[in-house]
Design a protein around this motif. Structure first.
Motif, PDB file in Angstrom:
ATOM      1  N   THR A   1     -11.585  63.243  33.681  1.00 37.05           N
ATOM      2  CA  THR A   1     -11.804  64.093  32.517  1.00 37.05           C
ATOM      3  C   THR A   1     -10.635  65.066  32.353  1.00 37.05           C
ATOM      4  O   THR A   1     -10.119  65.265  31.242  1.00 37.05           O
ATOM      5  CB  THR A   1     -13.126  64.867  32.644  1.00 37.05           C
ATOM      6  OG1 THR A   1     -14.209  63.943  32.703  1.00 37.05           O
ATOM      7  CG2 THR A   1     -13.333  65.792  31.453  1.00 37.05           C
ATOM      8  N   GLY A   2     -10.195  65.658  33.453  1.00 39.71           N
ATOM      9  CA  GLY A   2      -9.045  66.558  33.400  1.00 39.71           C
ATOM     10  C   GLY A   2      -7.776  65.834  32.988  1.00 39.71           C
ATOM     11  O   GLY A   2      -6.988  66.344  32.172  1.00 39.71           O
ATOM     12  N   LEU A   3      -7.569  64.637  33.539  1.00 35.57           N
ATOM     13  CA  LEU A   3      -6.382  63.853  33.204  1.00 35.57           C
ATOM     14  C   LEU A   3      -6.397  63.456  31.734  1.00 35.57           C
ATOM     15  O   LEU A   3      -5.362  63.503  31.044  1.00 35.57           O
ATOM     16  CB  LEU A   3      -6.314  62.615  34.092  1.00 35.57           C
ATOM     17  CG  LEU A   3      -5.051  61.759  33.998  1.00 35.57           C
ATOM     18  CD1 LEU A   3      -3.816  62.557  34.403  1.00 35.57           C
ATOM     19  CD2 LEU A   3      -5.191  60.515  34.879  1.00 35.57           C
TER      20      LEU A   3
ATOM     21  N   SER B   1     -10.514  52.131  38.963  1.00 32.94           N
ATOM     22  CA  SER B   1     -10.002  53.482  38.745  1.00 32.94           C
ATOM     23  C   SER B   1      -8.505  53.453  38.445  1.00 32.94           C
ATOM     24  O   SER B   1      -8.011  54.230  37.634  1.00 32.94           O
ATOM     25  CB  SER B   1     -10.266  54.355  39.980  1.00 32.94           C
ATOM     26  OG  SER B   1     -11.638  54.603  40.138  1.00 32.94           O
ATOM     27  N   PHE B   2      -7.777  52.551  39.114  1.00 31.18           N
ATOM     28  CA  PHE B   2      -6.343  52.427  38.832  1.00 31.18           C
ATOM     29  C   PHE B   2      -6.111  52.014  37.377  1.00 31.18           C
ATOM     30  O   PHE B   2      -5.175  52.497  36.728  1.00 31.18           O
ATOM     31  CB  PHE B   2      -5.700  51.408  39.771  1.00 31.18           C
ATOM     32  CG  PHE B   2      -4.313  51.029  39.355  1.00 31.18           C
ATOM     33  CD1 PHE B   2      -3.257  51.904  39.580  1.00 31.18           C
ATOM     34  CD2 PHE B   2      -4.065  49.830  38.714  1.00 31.18           C
ATOM     35  CE1 PHE B   2      -1.971  51.579  39.167  1.00 31.18           C
ATOM     36  CE2 PHE B   2      -2.784  49.496  38.302  1.00 31.18           C
ATOM     37  CZ  PHE B   2      -1.729  50.372  38.544  1.00 31.18           C
ATOM     38  N   THR B   3      -6.939  51.134  36.862  1.00 29.38           N
ATOM     39  CA  THR B   3      -6.799  50.679  35.476  1.00 29.38           C
ATOM     40  C   THR B   3      -6.939  51.839  34.510  1.00 29.38           C
ATOM     41  O   THR B   3      -6.168  51.971  33.553  1.00 29.38           O
ATOM     42  CB  THR B   3      -7.856  49.601  35.170  1.00 29.38           C
ATOM     43  OG1 THR B   3      -7.686  48.519  36.083  1.00 29.38           O
ATOM     44  CG2 THR B   3      -7.724  49.091  33.750  1.00 29.38           C
ATOM     45  N   LEU B   4      -7.910  52.702  34.763  1.00 27.67           N
ATOM     46  CA  LEU B   4      -8.099  53.877  33.920  1.00 27.67           C
ATOM     47  C   LEU B   4      -6.921  54.841  34.067  1.00 27.67           C
ATOM     48  O   LEU B   4      -6.443  55.422  33.078  1.00 27.67           O
ATOM     49  CB  LEU B   4      -9.408  54.569  34.294  1.00 27.67           C
ATOM     50  CG  LEU B   4      -9.819  55.784  33.463  1.00 27.67           C
ATOM     51  CD1 LEU B   4      -9.804  55.473  31.981  1.00 27.67           C
ATOM     52  CD2 LEU B   4     -11.201  56.257  33.895  1.00 27.67           C
ATOM     53  N   TYR B   5      -6.418  54.997  35.282  1.00 26.91           N
ATOM     54  CA  TYR B   5      -5.252  55.845  35.512  1.00 26.91           C
ATOM     55  C   TYR B   5      -4.045  55.309  34.744  1.00 26.91           C
ATOM     56  O   TYR B   5      -3.250  56.081  34.180  1.00 26.91           O
ATOM     57  CB  TYR B   5      -4.946  55.905  37.003  1.00 26.91           C
ATOM     58  CG  TYR B   5      -3.798  56.827  37.379  1.00 26.91           C
ATOM     59  CD1 TYR B   5      -4.023  58.178  37.596  1.00 26.91           C
ATOM     60  CD2 TYR B   5      -2.500  56.333  37.515  1.00 26.91           C
ATOM     61  CE1 TYR B   5      -2.978  59.020  37.944  1.00 26.91           C
ATOM     62  CE2 TYR B   5      -1.449  57.175  37.862  1.00 26.91           C
ATOM     63  CZ  TYR B   5      -1.695  58.518  38.082  1.00 26.91           C
ATOM     64  OH  TYR B   5      -0.643  59.353  38.410  1.00 26.91           O
ATOM     65  N   ALA B   6      -3.897  53.983  34.719  1.00 29.42           N
ATOM     66  CA  ALA B   6      -2.776  53.373  34.001  1.00 29.42           C
ATOM     67  C   ALA B   6      -2.844  53.696  32.511  1.00 29.42           C
ATOM     68  O   ALA B   6      -1.812  53.992  31.881  1.00 29.42           O
ATOM     69  CB  ALA B   6      -2.780  51.866  34.222  1.00 29.42           C
TER      70      ALA B   6
END
Length: 260
Positions: free
Chosen positions: A176-178, A144-149
């Motif tokens: 999806t919102g991000l 999840s952190f990778t996707l956030y990055a």
């Protein structure tokens, strides 16, 4: 010396040589981080050809790992280079003992991203021959952190491999919102690539079809909202196969190959 003792000595020396050949080539250190306000367990594994060449290499960053995991990934990377023509890579692992999971506030992610951008990446690229191409690989909770990055710092890495245990409903809503917000500035995502992976039926995932549907839709959202500036792919696996790193082979082939 009796022949049986000579034989035992030879076998002993061969065993030592074999063990040394199989030992890890990871170089570990424990530098202090002023951003994280703690020491970081840092592990670097250079490509097999590094010492005998003058070429520059892409770097694979791998958070929340051990030196054994860094060595395993480096061996897999070398294998893919020989068999599939992906580039040899410098593998950099870190462990800061902070869980990079979605249940925590974004401040945890943001601080670690700042550490990567301002401290770790500059130090690695100063010390080693790096090409400037970077891949971030996250597994389990750090997937999840990778996707956030990607959505927060899209220019920090060129490729992203995010393998996660599950895609919870709140994960889907949050990312999806991000994505809808971040991709309003789609030019920042030009030529980024992300490979998303999950495991069918694992870790009490009792709603496989919904997870696959949501993650497939999310991968398509990244491509469409970015005007295809992001190349994205999602794949669900029935098992991890021979590798303990779900989707790593498929992910590296996807993010490291030329074109889209």
């Amino acid at each position: 010396m009796p022949k049986n003792q000579v034989l035992l000595l030879i076998l002993s020396l061969c065993s030592v040589g074999f063990l040394q050949a199989q030992s890890s080539k990871v170089v570990a250190s424990n530098p202090a981080s002023s951003i994280l306000k703690k020491n970081v367990n840092l592990m670097v594994r250079l490509p097999d050809s590094y010492a005998a060449s003058q070429q520059k290499y892409p770097v694979l960053f791998f958070p929340q790992v051990t030196d054994e995991m860094v060595e395993e990934i480096a061996v897999l990377t070398q294998k893919l280079h020989k068999e599939n023509g992906t580039p040899e890579m410098i593998v950099v692992g870190t462990n800061v003992e902070d869980k990079l999971e979605r249940e925590q506030e974004n401040a945890v992610y943001d601080k670690y991203l700042s550490y990567l951008e301002q401290e770790l990446i500059p130090s690695i690229e100063k010390k080693y021959r790096c090409s400037g191409q970077r891949v971030l690989h996250g597994r389990s909770l750090s997937g999840s952190f990778t996707l956030y990055a990607l959505l927060s710092k899209p220019t920090l890495f060129n490729g992203y491999i995010a393998a996660t245990k599950e895609w919870y409903e709140d994960n889907n809503d949050f990312f999806t919102g991000l994505a809808n917000k971040a991709l309003q500035s789609a030019d920042k995502f030009k030529d980024r690539k992300i490979f998303l992976a999950s495991l069918n039926g694992a870790y009490s995932n009792s709603n496989i079809s919904e997870v696959n549907e949501n993650m497939t839709a999310f991968a398509k959202l990244l491509a469409s909202k970015s005007g295809n500036k992001i190349a994205s792919k999602y794949q669900a696996f029935d098992d991890w196969g021979i590798s303990p790193y779900p989707g790593f082979k498929e992910g590296l082939l996807f993010v490291a190959k030329a074109g889209k």
